[in-house]
Enzyme design. Structure first.
Site, PDB file in Angstrom:
ATOM      1  N   TRP A 119      43.360  41.485  49.659  1.00  0.00           N
ATOM      2  CA  TRP A 119      42.014  42.044  49.646  1.00  0.00           C
ATOM      3  C   TRP A 119      41.737  42.715  51.000  1.00  0.00           C
ATOM      4  O   TRP A 119      41.517  43.928  51.064  1.00  0.00           O
ATOM      5  CB  TRP A 119      40.993  40.947  49.324  1.00  0.00           C
ATOM      6  CG  TRP A 119      40.739  40.810  47.856  1.00  0.00           C
ATOM      7  CD1 TRP A 119      39.613  41.164  47.178  1.00  0.00           C
ATOM      8  CD2 TRP A 119      41.638  40.300  46.860  1.00  0.00           C
ATOM      9  NE1 TRP A 119      39.752  40.917  45.829  1.00  0.00           N
ATOM     10  CE2 TRP A 119      40.980  40.386  45.607  1.00  0.00           C
ATOM     11  CE3 TRP A 119      42.930  39.787  46.894  1.00  0.00           C
ATOM     12  CZ2 TRP A 119      41.575  39.976  44.410  1.00  0.00           C
ATOM     13  CZ3 TRP A 119      43.521  39.376  45.713  1.00  0.00           C
ATOM     14  CH2 TRP A 119      42.860  39.478  44.494  1.00  0.00           C
ATOM     15  N   GLU A 142      38.847  43.410  32.386  1.00  0.00           N
ATOM     16  CA  GLU A 142      39.074  42.588  33.580  1.00  0.00           C
ATOM     17  C   GLU A 142      40.166  41.556  33.348  1.00  0.00           C
ATOM     18  O   GLU A 142      40.990  41.301  34.225  1.00  0.00           O
ATOM     19  CB  GLU A 142      37.773  41.879  33.966  1.00  0.00           C
ATOM     20  CG  GLU A 142      37.904  40.950  35.168  1.00  0.00           C
ATOM     21  CD  GLU A 142      36.578  40.303  35.539  1.00  0.00           C
ATOM     22  OE1 GLU A 142      36.450  39.849  36.686  1.00  0.00           O
ATOM     23  OE2 GLU A 142      35.668  40.254  34.683  1.00  0.00           O
ATOM     24  N   GLU A 177      26.953  41.941  39.788  1.00  0.00           N
ATOM     25  CA  GLU A 177      28.008  41.995  40.808  1.00  0.00           C
ATOM     26  C   GLU A 177      28.108  43.421  41.317  1.00  0.00           C
ATOM     27  O   GLU A 177      27.457  43.781  42.290  1.00  0.00           O
ATOM     28  CB  GLU A 177      29.331  41.498  40.223  1.00  0.00           C
ATOM     29  CG  GLU A 177      30.413  41.264  41.261  1.00  0.00           C
ATOM     30  CD  GLU A 177      31.579  40.490  40.672  1.00  0.00           C
ATOM     31  OE1 GLU A 177      32.589  40.377  41.385  1.00  0.00           O
ATOM     32  OE2 GLU A 177      31.504  40.013  39.523  1.00  0.00           O
TER      33      GLU A 177
END
Length: 733
Positions: free
Chosen positions: A408, A610, A349
């Site tokens: 976002w 996370e 990622e």
């Protein structure tokens, strides 16, 4: 390997080498590596632009024969990157280009460029990929490959780039902060596995590569596996890497001591599993070295890579676990500020997730001088903006992600605003104004994905059984964005824009209020919903009181523990302090059962996880499909640690004046913090005494000191204040 021989018959006065690549490269001149930049020229949306780096190379040139050379790797352009083992999103092959500009002693100028006169040959780098790792066969080294005098017989003519590749629209100087090696971590321990492999512990989850120092027979293949945690059997935990191999291999040439480290990959790891060593290998510095001295030897260290920005913060208090938490946040900041603000540095990622970036940006401004770093990334963000104005989930964009996602896409507004306020640099607003306005047009358009007809949303990502409606989050950010745009428009002198945004702010706040309330009562009862309302100034009067009371009730219902995800966590402690409940914020910070920051610390974390349940005592590892142990989003509590626990806040833009307002508590004996602001270093320390608290402030500018019993206004200098216990109640938690 690439090279170009050339002859100079004049003395060089000055020379500059401009280097770029579609891929990653390492330039050399006459056998000397040029610069110390890693992964040059950096990561961009290569469809839009690519950067070049410039180096003064006059000292490396000589009259007579010279050789300009380079190593080339696939990098972000043509290698594996992102999800699902995708390769070559931007292009199929890596390409190199450079220009050498020279001024001669007689006043003439000469220029050398990459053209068909260059030649190439396979290098010892058998594989070099950011996610897959690097394989290097030292037996295939070509001595003198980058120096004059090489026989060109075994070299081939280069191929010039063709129309099969999509060339960038823009080639320009790199505006950001180059990636460099910033620290070396020696191995703390080594243990042998049943398989005969060895596991080295660096003691710190880090980002970069390992450096090997070996003395082994020729042909020995050393396999290097990286991981952030250990399995129960002592092997390196790698399931969370998904399709990323993250394996390096070194094949020794057997000529004595050999030193090697990868060039064109990087990993996120604390533990390194080594296999392939000959039996009886000794490890200098560890226990087996003193008993065997005639066999092979092996040593390993971690070379920490980061965009080489200046770090600007210190923090210490009387609780060692909180100090470790601060270090965890700092190391996650280090590991994920590598060319772009990534979400994670280890698995398949490592993308520039916009939500993570905006949630952490305020904390990041305390941890380091991120101005140039974000100048560059905001260009990436603008390059990725959709034609309808929506910003993407990730920047640079990679084709598989969504646009206009609430919390976002709002990075396009929040990041420039925060950087302007923290650094008093209005260019962050001015340079991005047209793109921000386009985004605001999108936010108020019918059918938008942000707060109207939502097709995709991340919500309060990784919350704990407390979902906040996607539309409510979108409406909160819409109203917050409009407020910031109003303030920025006034700063730019755009009064008409400010008037329009001010009207829209009233409408947006009303929409948010209608979605949050049922009559006079809060309808969406989540910590995140209340936190958004409080920190973003979306409600007032009786509504503000109701939201504040609801937030306190929700914390009581969860036994003083948080239930927030990415959206709410960084704002939760600031919201509690804002409503006068710093005691509850302190409780959240000091909680040590699941879910909490100190639960991670108590279970060995050296970076921020996370997931709140990335690992638990009861269930072990969390979901392997998404389980990073180096993810800075939940580390956004750092903002509160500086602004409230230590009490360092900007009194005006760029800390031209300072506001000092610590949240004193009897649960800590002392707190000390410093911040190298653009206006100078600010240091605050407070400590309990028998009678109360002593506060010491060192400020480079005028400061307002807010104490429980009074407010003091002071000039630049060192100041000390005493607050008695009777004045602190109920401030003490």
């Amino acid at each position: 390997m690439l090279r170009r021989d050339f002859c100079l018959d004049k003395e060089v006065v000055s020379a500059t080498l401009h280097v770029t690549a579609l891929g990653v490269c390492e330039p050399w001149l006459n056998g000397r590596k040029i610069g110390d930049v890693k992964l040059l020229p950096g990561y961009t949306d290569y469809h839009k632009r690519v950067y070049y780096h410039s180096f003064d190379v006059a000292d490396s040139l000589t009259k007579g024969e010279n050789t300009l050379s380079a190593l080339l790797g696939q990098g972000w352009f043509a290698g594996y990157w992102g999800f699902n083992h995708n390769k070559g999103y931007y292009g199929r092959d890596a390409w190199f280009a450079c220009v050498l500009e020279m001024e001669m002693a007689d006043g003439s100028c000469e220029r050398l460029v990459t053209d068909s006169s260059w030649v190439w040959k396979d290098s010892p780098l058998l594989k070099a990929d950011l996610l897959e790792g690097e394989t290097y066969d030292a037996r295939q080294e070509t001595p003198g490959w980058n120096e004059p005098g090489m026989d060109p017989a075994e070299w081939q003519n280069v191929v010039l780039i063709n129309r099969m590749e999509t060339l960038p629209e823009i080639i320009e100087p790199h505006p950001g902060v180059p990636v460099r090696e910033i620290e070396t971590l020696p191995a703390k321990s080594v243990s042998e596995l049943k398989s005969g492999a060895y596991v080295f512990d660096l003691g710190q989850n880090m980002v970069g590569v390992v450096r090997l120092k070996v003395n082994v027979p020729a042909g020995t293949e050393i396999v290097i596996k990286h991981g952030e945690m250990l399995n129960a059997d002592g092997t390196v935990y790698r399931d969370n890497l998904r399709s990323a191999d993250c394996i390096d291999r070194y094949i020794a040439k057997g000529t004595g001591e050999e030193i090697w480290e990868p060039r064109f990959t990087f990993h996120g790891f604390q533990f390194v599993e080594i296999s392939g060593l000959p039996q009886g290998t000794v490890f200098p510095g560890f226990s087996n070295s003193s008993t065997i001295t005639h066999h092979s030897s092996f040593a390993l260290s971690g070379q920490v890579w980061m965009s080489d920005l200046k770090e600007t913060a210190t923090f210490e208090c009387s609780d060692a676990r909180v100090n470790r938490l601060f270090e965890n946040i700092r190391w996650s900041f280090r590991g994920n500020y590598l060319e772009i603000p990534t979400d994670c540095p280890q698995r398949d990622e490592r993308l520039g997730w916009t939500g993570d970036a905006q949630m952490f940006v305020k904390s990041a401004t305390y941890l380091g001088d991120i101005r140039k770093f974000f100048k560059k990334w905001l260009i990436d963000l603008n390059d990725s903006q959709h034609e309808d104005g929506a910003y993407p989930e990730v920047a640079p964009y990679m084709g598989m992600f969504n646009y206009g996602v609430a919390a976002w896409g709002d990075a396009g507004i929040i990041c420039p605003y925060t950087l302007w306020k923290q650094y008093n640099d209005l260019s962050f607003v001015r340079d991005n104004w047209s793109q921000m306005k386009n985004y605001m047009d999108y936010l108020v358009s019918e059918g938008n994905n942000h707060n109207d007809t939502i097709k995709h949303a991340c919500g309060d990502w990784l919350h704990i059984d407390a979902p906040t409606p996607d539309r409510l989050i979108g409406l909160a950010y819409r109203a917050f964005d409009v407020q910031m745009m109003t303030e920025m428009a006034l700063a730019l002198g755009l009064e008409d824009d400010a008037t329009c945004f001010e009207k829209e702010a009233q409408r947006s706040c009303a929409l948010f209020r209608d979605a949050l309330f049922d009559g006079s009562r809060v309808m969406i009862r989540t910590q995140t919903a209340c936190t958004l309302a409080i920190t973003m100034d979306l409600v007032g009067g009786a509504d503000y009181t109701e939201v504040s009371d609801t937030l306190v009730e929700l914390l009581e219902e969860s036994n003083g523990y948080l239930t927030t995800g990415f959206v709410g966590t960084g704002l939760l402690c600031p919201a509690l302090t804002k409503i006068g409940r710093s005691d509850l914020a302190l409780q959240l910070l000091l909680n040590d059962q699941y879910p909490s920051w100190l639960y991670e610390v108590d279970n060995g974390a050296t970076t921020i996880w996370e997931r709140w349940n990335s690992w638990t005592k009861e269930d072990g590892f969390g979901d392997d499909g998404m389980n990073s142990f180096n993810h800075y989003a939940f580390g956004a509590v750092c903002e509160w640690m500086f602004e409230s626990l230590a009490g360092i806040k900007p009194g005006s833009n760029g800390f031209e004046t300072v506001l000092i307002e610590p949240a004193f508590t009897d649960r800590l004996d002392y707190v000390r913090a410093s911040y190298d602001s653009v206006s100078g270093t600010i240091a605050v320390g407070w400590a309990k005494t028998e009678d109360g608290v002593i506060l010491k402030v060192d400020t480079p500018v005028a400061a307002e000191i807010r104490l429980p019993d009074r407010t003091e206004n002071v000039d630049a200098g060192t100041h000390e204040f005493c607050v008695l216990f009777r004045e602190l109640q109920p401030a003490l938690a």
